[in-house]
Design an enzyme around this catalytic site. Sequence first.
Site, PDB file in Angstrom:
ATOM      1  N   ASN A 235      -7.279   1.613  10.179  1.00  0.00           N
ATOM      2  CA  ASN A 235      -5.955   1.759  10.782  1.00  0.00           C
ATOM      3  C   ASN A 235      -6.127   1.688  12.292  1.00  0.00           C
ATOM      4  OD1 ASN A 235      -5.129   2.243   8.186  1.00  0.00           O
ATOM      5  ND2 ASN A 235      -4.672   4.410   8.487  1.00  0.00           N
TER       6      ASN A 235
ATOM      7  N   HIS B  21      -2.989  10.868   0.986  1.00  0.00           N
ATOM      8  CA  HIS B  21      -2.420  10.642   2.314  1.00  0.00           C
ATOM      9  C   HIS B  21      -1.834  11.983   2.766  1.00  0.00           C
ATOM     10  CE1 HIS B  21      -1.007   7.175   5.051  1.00  0.00           C
ATOM     11  NE2 HIS B  21      -0.673   8.285   5.689  1.00  0.00           N
TER      12      HIS B  21
ATOM     13  N   GLU C 105      -3.441  -0.298   8.212  1.00  0.00           N
ATOM     14  CA  GLU C 105      -2.250   0.056   8.989  1.00  0.00           C
ATOM     15  C   GLU C 105      -2.343  -0.553  10.378  1.00  0.00           C
ATOM     16  OE1 GLU C 105      -1.284   4.230   9.413  1.00  0.00           O
ATOM     17  OE2 GLU C 105      -1.740   4.612   7.307  1.00  0.00           O
TER      18      GLU C 105
ATOM     19  N   TYR D 108      -4.103   1.211  16.080  1.00  0.00           N
ATOM     20  CA  TYR D 108      -2.825   1.234  16.799  1.00  0.00           C
ATOM     21  C   TYR D 108      -2.916   0.941  18.289  1.00  0.00           C
ATOM     22  CZ  TYR D 108      -0.517   2.976  12.637  1.00  0.00           C
ATOM     23  OH  TYR D 108      -0.012   3.069  11.374  1.00  0.00           O
TER      24      TYR D 108
ATOM     25  N   ARG E  27       0.848  -1.192   0.000  1.00  0.00           N
ATOM     26  CA  ARG E  27       0.000   0.000   0.000  1.00  0.00           C
ATOM     27  C   ARG E  27       0.884   1.243   0.000  1.00  0.00           C
ATOM     28  NH1 ARG E  27      -2.722   2.960   4.909  1.00  0.00           N
ATOM     29  NH2 ARG E  27      -3.784   4.563   3.702  1.00  0.00           N
TER      30      ARG E  27
ATOM     31  N   GLU F 212      -7.535   8.322   6.539  1.00  0.00           N
ATOM     32  CA  GLU F 212      -7.823   8.975   7.818  1.00  0.00           C
ATOM     33  C   GLU F 212      -8.328  10.412   7.695  1.00  0.00           C
ATOM     34  OE1 GLU F 212      -4.408   8.583  10.379  1.00  0.00           O
ATOM     35  OE2 GLU F 212      -4.602   6.414  10.524  1.00  0.00           O
TER      36      GLU F 212
HETATM   37  C1  FCB Z   1      -1.270   7.001  10.907  1.00  0.00           C
HETATM   38  C2  FCB Z   1      -0.861   7.551   9.556  1.00  0.00           C
HETATM   39  C3  FCB Z   1       0.471   7.054   9.069  1.00  0.00           C
HETATM   40  C4  FCB Z   1       1.484   6.922  10.179  1.00  0.00           C
HETATM   41  C5  FCB Z   1       0.908   6.190  11.371  1.00  0.00           C
HETATM   42  C6  FCB Z   1       1.872   6.000  12.508  1.00  0.00           C
HETATM   43  O1  FCB Z   1      -2.163   7.879  11.498  1.00  0.00           O
HETATM   44  O2  FCB Z   1      -1.835   7.232   8.580  1.00  0.00           O
HETATM   45  O3  FCB Z   1       0.896   7.901   8.031  1.00  0.00           O
HETATM   46  O4  FCB Z   1       1.971   8.164  10.515  1.00  0.00           O
HETATM   47  O5  FCB Z   1      -0.235   6.837  11.834  1.00  0.00           O
END
Ligand code: FCB
Length: 454
Positions: free
Chosen positions: A299, A122, A360, A301, A78, A167
């Site tokens: 995405n 992006h 992500e 985290y 990607r 995002e």
């Molecule tokens: C996300 C972004 C990516 C990267 C990660 C850590 O929010 O999409 O570009 O910075 O965080």
Amino acid sequence: MANKITFPHNFLWGAATSAYQIEGAWNKHGKGESIWDRFSHTPGNILNGDHGDVAADHYRLWKKDIALMKRIGLRAYRFSIAWTRILPGGRGKANQKGLDFYSRLVDGLLEAGIVPFVTLYHWDLPQALQDEGGWAVRSTAEAFADYANVVSRALGDRVQHWITHNEPAVVTWLGHEDGVHAPGIRNSAEAVRASHHLLLSHGWAVPLIRRNSPGAEVGITLNINWKAAASNSAADRNLTREQDGKWFRWFADPLYGRGYPSDMVEYFARCGALPQGLDFVQAGDMDSIASPTDFIGLNYYARELFRADASPNDPQTVFSYPQTPEHWTEMGWENYPDGLTGILCRVYFDYQPPKLYITENGASYSTPPDENGNVPDELRTRYLQTHFAAAHRAIQAGVPLAGYFVWSLLDNFEWAFGYSQRFGIIWVDFQTQKRILKDSAKWYRSVIRKNGIS
Ligand code: FCB
């Protein structure tokens, strides 16, 4: 073998990057200035005065990078297109050199047997469009649709997976309300207008991409952390609901035909972010935004906990979790794999997208090469392993998860944090541009080979 977890046949194991974070060559071959060029060149915006002028030099080293992807055995990659390479001033005549770069990249990936996943936006808006008002004005959504048309015409015969936006919530709130991302605006009313034009531009782009790229999958990527109240108090629960509304439902609800959530319209009005109400919404807009898509990209985290009487962004000082690097990645983000199962189930069972991708997921750890030239980043490996297992639990619960992109292929420019945060499974020496496969990349290779983990 005991405890072996196998993923569905044809599961797309990948890695992700974005143009501004890796390409460099910010003014080469006719590329125009983007808001991230301008923002990072303005003193005080980025940690240590870093910028993406050279970054990981991928514009020059892309062939080597494809060779590394092949070594890892990636099935998909990607990446994002820099709008300013294609249309340096945001609209008008296409810059052939820019199109050629991405065309060669796509051909190189296909030759290597790697499926290209293209993100159109992006975060690197042409500065020329920002000068006309950026995402806060409607004409930027029109310009995006034209840009999507140009790119999908050029690559649509070979690219079969398209992501319109990455995002939009981060663009909206960090770019236009908090001002910590480009374009650095701090104005809630402008932020809400920007959110509408981002969504609208997505909706307008979808049918154009479908026309130019027959049979392709088209979707959008939203960020979604696991948000939870820190206690059962009404104040904590309300705050959590507001934050989830602001960061997720405000975007997901209109995309799935529900319109803007009414509790959030009231909330934004109360905060003074809707001085003229929803006057920016015109007839037909909500139908365009709800244009059917083939997948949603998520995405994920971390978990975020909310307590009404403390800073919601500072969970480390509010809660007494173990203060270990395993529990808190170097971004200060909580390592919380169960949240991934949670968000996948929630999004699928609530919104019913036909298919989902994790576009992500990854962790920041700065482990450097040792004296033998290896990068023993066990913490990242463990982070990925536990998150893969968490994704698998969602698949077992019935979620049609079709692929998983590790953030990131390469160490890169981490926005306001500059080069201080390393998310790559490949180490990049930013002085020499030398690359080293970290131990996590070698481990990932074995996962892909086995299509699973033990
Ligand atoms: C996300 C972004 C990516 C990267 C990660 C850590 O929010 O999409 O570009 O910075 O965080």
